[in-house]
Design an enzyme around this catalytic site. Structure first.
Site, mmCIF file in Angstrom:
data_model
loop_
_atom_site.group_PDB
_atom_site.id
_atom_site.type_symbol
_atom_site.label_atom_id
_atom_site.label_comp_id
_atom_site.label_asym_id
_atom_site.label_seq_id
_atom_site.Cartn_x
_atom_site.Cartn_y
_atom_site.Cartn_z
ATOM 1 C CD GLU A 76 2.136 5.323 2.241
ATOM 2 O OE1 GLU A 76 1.378 4.904 1.338
ATOM 3 O OE2 GLU A 76 2.341 6.524 2.456
ATOM 4 C CB CYS A 84 3.044 -0.395 -3.435
ATOM 5 S SG CYS A 84 4.035 1.094 -3.446
HETATM 6 P P1 NAD Z 1 5.064 -7.527 4.424
HETATM 7 O O1 NAD Z 1 3.766 -6.992 4.903
HETATM 8 O O2 NAD Z 1 5.252 -8.993 4.392
HETATM 9 O O3 NAD Z 1 6.272 -6.967 5.338
HETATM 10 C C1 NAD Z 1 6.521 -5.586 5.504
HETATM 11 C C2 NAD Z 1 7.378 -5.386 6.752
HETATM 12 O O4 NAD Z 1 6.621 -5.752 7.900
HETATM 13 C C3 NAD Z 1 8.650 -6.240 6.807
HETATM 14 O O5 NAD Z 1 9.694 -5.513 7.411
HETATM 15 C C4 NAD Z 1 8.207 -7.392 7.687
HETATM 16 O O6 NAD Z 1 9.306 -8.040 8.320
HETATM 17 C C5 NAD Z 1 7.334 -6.674 8.687
HETATM 18 N N1 NAD Z 1 6.368 -7.528 9.385
HETATM 19 C C6 NAD Z 1 5.853 -8.727 8.990
HETATM 20 N N2 NAD Z 1 5.005 -9.209 9.922
HETATM 21 C C7 NAD Z 1 4.976 -8.295 10.932
HETATM 22 C C8 NAD Z 1 4.280 -8.223 12.177
HETATM 23 N N3 NAD Z 1 3.441 -9.181 12.583
HETATM 24 N N4 NAD Z 1 4.475 -7.137 12.955
HETATM 25 C C9 NAD Z 1 5.307 -6.146 12.560
HETATM 26 N N5 NAD Z 1 5.996 -6.171 11.401
HETATM 27 C C10 NAD Z 1 5.833 -7.235 10.591
HETATM 28 O O7 NAD Z 1 5.310 -6.848 3.002
HETATM 29 P P2 NAD Z 1 6.490 -7.129 1.963
HETATM 30 O O8 NAD Z 1 6.270 -8.458 1.356
HETATM 31 O O9 NAD Z 1 7.805 -6.822 2.593
HETATM 32 O O10 NAD Z 1 6.213 -5.965 0.877
HETATM 33 C C11 NAD Z 1 5.302 -6.084 -0.147
HETATM 34 C C12 NAD Z 1 4.002 -5.386 0.179
HETATM 35 O O11 NAD Z 1 4.262 -4.029 0.532
HETATM 36 C C13 NAD Z 1 3.043 -5.307 -0.988
HETATM 37 O O12 NAD Z 1 1.732 -5.548 -0.540
HETATM 38 C C14 NAD Z 1 3.166 -3.866 -1.452
HETATM 39 O O13 NAD Z 1 2.060 -3.356 -2.157
HETATM 40 C C15 NAD Z 1 3.385 -3.164 -0.175
HETATM 41 N N6 NAD Z 1 4.025 -1.866 -0.410
HETATM 42 C C16 NAD Z 1 3.283 -0.710 -0.261
HETATM 43 C C17 NAD Z 1 3.860 0.526 -0.510
HETATM 44 C C18 NAD Z 1 3.078 1.790 -0.370
HETATM 45 O O14 NAD Z 1 3.679 2.852 -0.285
HETATM 46 N N7 NAD Z 1 1.762 1.761 -0.328
HETATM 47 C C19 NAD Z 1 5.192 0.595 -0.904
HETATM 48 C C20 NAD Z 1 5.911 -0.594 -1.055
HETATM 49 C C21 NAD Z 1 5.317 -1.816 -0.784
#
Ligand code: NAD
Ligand code: MN
Length: 482
Positions: free
Chosen positions: A251, A285
Site C-alpha cells: 500500500e 495516503c
Molecule cells: P516509509 O516508506 O518511509 O516507511 C514505512 C515503513 O517502512 C516504516 O515502518 C519504515 O521504518 C519501514 N522501512 C523503511 N525503510 C525500510 C526498508 N529498507 N526495509 C523495510 N522496511 C523499511 O513511509 P512513511 O513515511 O512511514 O509513510 C508515509 C508514506 O506511506 C506515504 O507515501 C503514504 O502515501 C504511504 N501510505 C500509504 C497508505 C496506503 O494504504 N496506500 C497508507 C498510509 C501511508
C-alpha cells in the site's frame, strides 16, 4: 506521560534489544521525549521470526478451533474499546494527532478486529468434480510468518488492517511500526496477550526501517510481507522479496483527485473537500491533493474553499477543538516547506497558508494549510506526493478533460467526484484509474470493502474478505474414488 522504557514484544515478553540499543520517541507537538524504545537489530529480528515460526509450526494458533480463534479476536476488539482512551492518548501524543481524531481511529481498530473475528469461520474451500475418478477439494492454508510493516500516519489503524486478517487465517505475525510512532503497536501486543492470544503469535519489533525492517524483509523464514509506506521504499521491498519468492502486498503513495462538476451541491462539497485534503494535517495516503473544478464554478469554489481553509484551527492536539495538529517531524515539515518553495518557484500562486506558527506553537512542527491555483499538470507540486496540508486547484472543461487530468499521475489510490448527474457520476467513477473512489463524499475506508491502489499506489488489497486472500493460499487435495 512519564518517560518509560519500551521493550520489543517477542514470544509474549517485553525484552531489550540484544545490543541494548534504544532511541527516544517524541511528541511532535512539543518535542517532549515520551519513551526510550528498544531498537531491534538483525539479531532480535531473527529471534522474533524464529519464535513466530515455531508457534506457527506447532499449530498453537492455526489449529485452534475456529470459533475459539474468533472469540480471541473478538476479545481483542473488546479490550481495545475498554482501553480506547489510553490508546487514543498514546496515538495522539506519539503522532501529534488531534485527540478527537485519535479517538475515532481507535474505534476503527476495534471494528477491524470485530470484523475479522466474525470472518474466521466463514472462509473455506470448495469441492470440485475433477476429470479423474474422484473429487478435488481445496483448503485455504495459512502462509506462515507474516512481516507487517507499518507507516507513521495511521499507526494502529493500519497495523490493525494487517494483523487482524493475518491472524484470522491462522498466521503468526511480526509487526514493525514506524520508528517515530512505535508505542501503540506495543500497547496492542500487550492487550492481545490479555485477550488470550497464545504467546509468540503476535510480536512487535521496533527500530529503524533500514535495520529492523530490512532484516525482516530479507529473513528466509518470513513467508509474506505486507508493507504500507512510500512507493520508493515499496519498490525496494518488492525487489528484496523476489529473492525468497515471498508473497508481497504493498500500500503505497497517492496523489488523488477531487473532481467537482458545476452542478455539485457546493456547500457540502466545500466542507467535505476540506477534510479530504487536510485530515491528519494532509499526511494521509488517500488525501485529495489535486482538485479539478469545472470552469463555471471555479472562482466561487476557490473563494469559498480558501475562506474555509483560513478558519481551520491549527494547534494543540490535546484541545478537542483542534482541526490540525503538527506534522510528524521537523524534517518532514522541512520537506513540505521545500515543496512550497518549489511551487512558488514553478509559478503557481499560493493563495494562503504555508506559515509556521510562533508563540505557544513554536515548539511543535506546525504548518498552516496552503492552497495553490495557477497550477499546471507538469509542475512538481501537481505530480509528487507532498504528504502535507497543501492542495492544488485547477479548472477543467468537460467530462473527458476531467478524467484525463485525474489519470495524469503515476498513482491511483483514491479520489472523489461531485455531481448530481447519476449517469455522469458512474461514467467518471469507472474511468478514473484508482482503487477507491467516492461520489459526493470524501470517504475512502470501509472495513467491509477492499482498499488498495492501482498503478504505482500498490499491489493487493486490504480490508473486506478480500484481505484474507492475501494471507492464505489454496491447497488442492484429490481423493480417488477407488
Ligand atoms: P516509509 O516508506 O518511509 O516507511 C514505512 C515503513 O517502512 C516504516 O515502518 C519504515 O521504518 C519501514 N522501512 C523503511 N525503510 C525500510 C526498508 N529498507 N526495509 C523495510 N522496511 C523499511 O513511509 P512513511 O513515511 O512511514 O509513510 C508515509 C508514506 O506511506 C506515504 O507515501 C503514504 O502515501 C504511504 N501510505 C500509504 C497508505 C496506503 O494504504 N496506500 C497508507 C498510509 C501511508
Ligand atoms: Mn513519536
Amino acid at each position: 506521560m512519564t518517560q518509560t522504557f519500551e521493550g520489543l514484544a517477542i514470544g509474549g515478553k517485553r525484552v531489550a534489544a540484544a545490543n541494548g540499543a534504544t532511541a527516544p520517541t517524541y511528541n511532535p507537538a512539543t518535542g517532549e521525549v515520551l519513551a526510550q524504545v528498544a531498537q531491534a537489530s538483525a539479531v532480535d529480528v531473527d529471534q522474533a521470526v524464529r519464535v513466530a515460526h515455531d508457534r506457527f509450526s506447532t499449530g498453537a494458533w492455526k489449529q485452534m478451533r475456529s470459533r475459539e480463534r474468533g472469540q480471541i479476536l473478538g476479545r481483542i476488539a473488546t479490550l481495545i474499546r475498554e482501553k480506547s482512551e489510553m490508546l487514543a492518548q498514546i496515538e495522539s501524543r506519539d503522532g501529534g494527532k488531534p485527540i478527537s481524531a485519535a479517538r475515532g481511529e481507535i474505534g476503527a481498530v476495534a471494528n477491524t478486529f470485530e470484523y475479522y473475528a466474525g470472518a474466521v469461520n466463514k472462509i473455506h474451500g470448495q469441492t470440485i468434480p475433477g476429470n479423474a475418478n474422484g473429487t478435488v477439494m481445496t483448503f485455504r492454508e495459512a502462509l506462515g510468518v507474516c512481516a507487517l510493516i507499518v507507516p507513521w500516519n495511521f499507526p494502529l489503524v493500519i497495523a490493525g488492517w494487517k494483523i487482524a486478517p493475518a491472524l484470522a487465517m491462522g498466521n503468526t505475525v511480526i509487526v514493525k511500526p514506524a520508528s517515530v510512532t512505535p508505542l501503540s503497536a506495543l500497547a496492542l501486543a500487550d492487550l492481545a496477550l490479555e485477550a488470550g492470544l497464545p504467546e509468540g503469535v503476535f510480536n512487535v519489533v521496533t527500530g529503524s526501517g533500514s535495520v529492523a525492517g530490512n532484516a525482516l524483509v530479507t529473513h528466509p523464514l518470513v513467508r509474506k510481507i505486507s508493507f504500507t509506506g512510500s512507493t520508493e521504499i515499496g519498490v525496494g521491498v518488492m525487489q528484496q522479496a523476489a529473492a525468497g519468492i515471498k508473497r508481497v502486498s504493498l500500500e503505497l503513495g497517492g496523489k488523488s483527485a477531487n473532481i467537482i462538476f458545476a452542478d455539485a451541491r457546493l456547500e457540502p462539497c466545500v466542507e467535505s473537500s476540506l477534510w479530504s485534503v487536510y485530515d491528519n494535517a494532509g499526511q494521509d495516503c488517500c488525501s485529495r491533493t489535486r482538485f479539478f473544478v469545472e470552469r463555471p464554478i471555479f472562482d466561487e469554489f476557490v473563494e469559498r474553499f480558501v475562506a474555509r481553509t483560513q478558519t481551520m484551527r491549527v494547534g494543540d492536539p490535546n484541545d478537542e477543538k483542534t482541526d490540525m495538529g503538527p506534522l510528524i517531524t521537523s524534517q518532514h515539515r522541512d520537506s513540505v516547506v521545500n515543496y512550497l518553495h518549489v511551487g512558488d518557484g514553478e509559478g503557481a500562486r499560493r493563495l494562503c497558508g504555508g506559515d509556521i506558527p510562533g508563540g505557544a506553537l513554536a515548539a511543535g512542527n506546525y504548518l498552516t494549510p496552503a492552497v495553490y491555483v495557477d497550477v499546471k499538470p507538469e509542475m512538481r507540486i501537481m505530480r509528487e506526493e507532498i504528504f502535507g496540508p497543501v492542495v492544488c486547484i485547477m479548472p477543467f472543461d468537460g467530462e473527458e478533460e476531467a478524467v484525463r487530468f485525474a489519470n495524469d499521475t503515476p498513482y491511483g489510490l483514491s479520489g472523489s467526484l461531485w455531481t448530481r448527474d447519476i449517469g455522469r457520476a458512474l461514467r467518471v467513477a469507472r474511468a478514473v484509474e484508482t482503487g477507491m473512489l467516492s461520489i459526493n463524499s470524501s470517504s475512502s475506508v470501509h472495513i467491509e470493502a477492499p482498499f488498495g491502489g492501482m498503478k504505482q499506489s500498490g499491489l493487493g488489497r486490504e480490508q473486506g474478505m478480500t484481505a484474507l486472500e492475501h494471507y492464505s493460499e489454496y491447497k488442492s487435495v484429490f481423493i480417488a474414488n477407488d
